[in-house]
Design an enzyme around this catalytic site. Structure first.
Site, mmCIF file in Angstrom:
data_model
loop_
_atom_site.group_PDB
_atom_site.id
_atom_site.type_symbol
_atom_site.label_atom_id
_atom_site.label_comp_id
_atom_site.label_asym_id
_atom_site.label_seq_id
_atom_site.Cartn_x
_atom_site.Cartn_y
_atom_site.Cartn_z
ATOM 1 N N ASP A 22 5.612 -10.291 -1.936
ATOM 2 C CA ASP A 22 4.221 -10.419 -2.369
ATOM 3 C C ASP A 22 4.217 -10.707 -3.862
ATOM 4 O OD1 ASP A 22 1.278 -10.070 -1.986
ATOM 5 O OD2 ASP A 22 1.581 -8.439 -3.391
ATOM 6 N N GLU A 24 1.602 -10.840 -7.452
ATOM 7 C CA GLU A 24 0.320 -10.593 -8.109
ATOM 8 C C GLU A 24 0.208 -11.605 -9.241
ATOM 9 O OE1 GLU A 24 -1.959 -8.644 -6.999
ATOM 10 O OE2 GLU A 24 -0.704 -7.702 -5.462
ATOM 11 N N HIS A 169 -2.787 -3.243 -4.200
ATOM 12 C CA HIS A 169 -2.703 -4.555 -4.843
ATOM 13 C C HIS A 169 -1.577 -4.580 -5.884
ATOM 14 C CE1 HIS A 169 -6.088 -6.470 -2.878
ATOM 15 N NE2 HIS A 169 -6.786 -5.371 -3.067
ATOM 16 N N ASP A 174 2.403 -3.265 -1.478
ATOM 17 C CA ASP A 174 1.752 -4.118 -0.484
ATOM 18 C C ASP A 174 2.725 -4.630 0.572
ATOM 19 O OD1 ASP A 174 -0.575 -3.686 -1.821
ATOM 20 O OD2 ASP A 174 -0.879 -5.750 -2.498
#
Length: 450
Positions: A22, A24, A169, A174
């Protein structure tokens, strides 16, 4: 191994593990601005036992710290101070490459968001990007296999559905949540398949509040073997990732995709906004004008706040589709003026309907938002979108999405909160069943980096 700097040991590329990852990123706030990576997190999972065998996470300092806006911090909590002493992407590129290259990649909405961000990050440092040997995008996959029983099927909704807590988040949290969600979905599907006449998605069950501690999130060896079988089914070849969509893409020749007659907010002089009454069948209908010409607006880089809503139905029983987007101050001023003039005209015409403001200024995101409507029209025995929809790649190439049917759940996978779009829309003044106002009707939507 969890680390905020390059790992002391990383596995070799092209391993057998599944790489759940993941990212960000910053949230672009103006036209032409790209995403910047702020964090990367990944776990390597044994595909036979679904056991985490390696983990890695790092904050990433972007080239321009000013790209971290208030909206960006609100989205993931990563501030300029958080990444001030973090490594740059060039510093961690070797580690990220070793984790990802030649493995099956897995994640939620990675095909449409995270994969493009990885490619862009490597392109910026002049390095070849890692390539997957297969992709598992759990957003379209679970939407198809698990249905809409968890609402919009976003990770936060799925986590709440299974009582796994709130989505943080943050990358590593996540991806671990993502793996647990897959396990739970696969288990439910297996149980339903075992007793289809007794257990099914349509079986009414009294829902009780669910609370779990970290020690609850475990699986037995028998359960794991079942889940492995489902994971093997879920592996998708990288050339055919995710659920096959009901649309195709058509390349747009440069210069052929313009929408003439649509004004950007800075092109509108609010003192020249007027509303006139026009004949509409046996009735009269108001229309918004600018310099005696019907007003059509466009605005780039609008941030999607909420995905596709299907709360209401039209007279034909079709869902009234719409999305909510943040709008900049200059567009807010234009729409406020349109609202003011139209409301005044409505009152002067004797309407007693309740006027509903066009711009929402005290909503969940604390930024001005509006609702963009995506109308559908009958086409033979089925319905199609009357809104034109396009995808804009990071390279600038634009492709038209040609849909074969209306599918709200599929559309929801395109309009992900946090993604950006360009909108071309008309202003429709309505007065119906004691409610009046202005409805923004999307004529063309261009989704970024899809």
């Amino acid at each position: 191994m969890d680390t905020a700097s390059p790992a002391k040991w990383v596995p070799h590329p092209e391993g057998p593990e599944i790489a759940f990852f993941d990212t960000e990123t910053t949230v672009p706030s103006r036209k032409g601005e790209s995403y910047s990576l702020l964090e990367f997190g990944a776990i390597l999972v044994c595909p036979k036992r679904l056991v985490e065998v390696f983990s890695y996470s790092t904050l990433i300092k972007p080239a321009d710290l000013n790209a971290i806006s208030v909206t960006s911090v609100r989205c993931n909590g990563i501030s300029r101070e958080s990444v001030g002493s973090a490594p740059t992407f060039a510093d961690v590129a070797d580690t990220v490459y070793a984790i990802l290259h030649g493995r099956v990649w897995a994640g939620h909405n990675i095909v449409r968001f995270d994969c493009p961000r990885i490619k862009e990050a490597y392109a910026e440092i002049g390095r070849p990007a890692p390539e997957p040997k297969g992709l598992i995008d759990t957003l379209p996959l679970l939407t198809q296999r698990f249905g809409r029983r968890a609402g919009n099927m976003k990770m936060a909704s799925l986590a709440t559905y299974f009582g796994l807590g709130r989505q943080s988040h943050r990358s590593l949290d996540d991806v671990r949540m993502n793996l647990e969600v897959v396990k739970y979905c696969a288990t439910v599907l297996f149980l339903e398949a075992s007793l289809p006449d007794v257990l099914s998605a349509a079986t009414p069950i009294d829902e009780l509040p669910i609370t779990r501690t970290d020690t609850d999130i475990t699986t037995s060896s028998n359960e794991t073997s079942v889940l492995v079988a489902h994971i093997e089914e879920m592996k998708l070849d990288s050339s055919n990732a995710g659920t096959a969509p009901s649309y195709t893409t058509v390349p747009i020749i440069e210069g052929s995709s313009g929408f003439s007659g649509y004004l950007e907010p800075e092109e509108v002089m609010t003192q020249h906004i007027t509303v006139s009454t026009l004949p509409f069948g046996q009735f009269a209908k108001m229309a918004v004008y600018h310099k005696d010409v019907p007003l059509h607006l466009c605005c780039a880089n609008l941030n999607v706040c909420f995905g596709v809503s299907t709360k209401f139905l039209d007279n034909a029983g079709r869902p009234k589709l719409n999305i909510v987007v943040e709008i900049p101050e200059n567009l807010c001023k234009v729409l406020d003026k349109c609202d003011e003039v139209a409301h005044k005209m409505s009152q002067e015409a004797g309407s007693i309907s309740q006027w509903r403001p066009l711009v929402k200024k005290d909503g969940y995101v604390n930024l001005p938002t509006v609702r963009l409507h995506i109308p559908t029209v009958a086409n033979g025995d089925h319905a199609i979108y009357s809104t034109e929809m396009y995808q804009k790649e990071s390279s600038g190439n634009i492709q038209k999405l040609v849909f074969t049917k209306v599918d709200a759940s599929e559309l929801d996978t395109l309009f992900i909160p946090g993604n950006m779009l360009d909108a071309f829309f008309d202003l429709d003044v309505y007065d119906y069943q004691q409610n009046a106002g202005i409805r923004l009707v999307a004529k063309r939507l261009v989704l970024h980096s899809k």
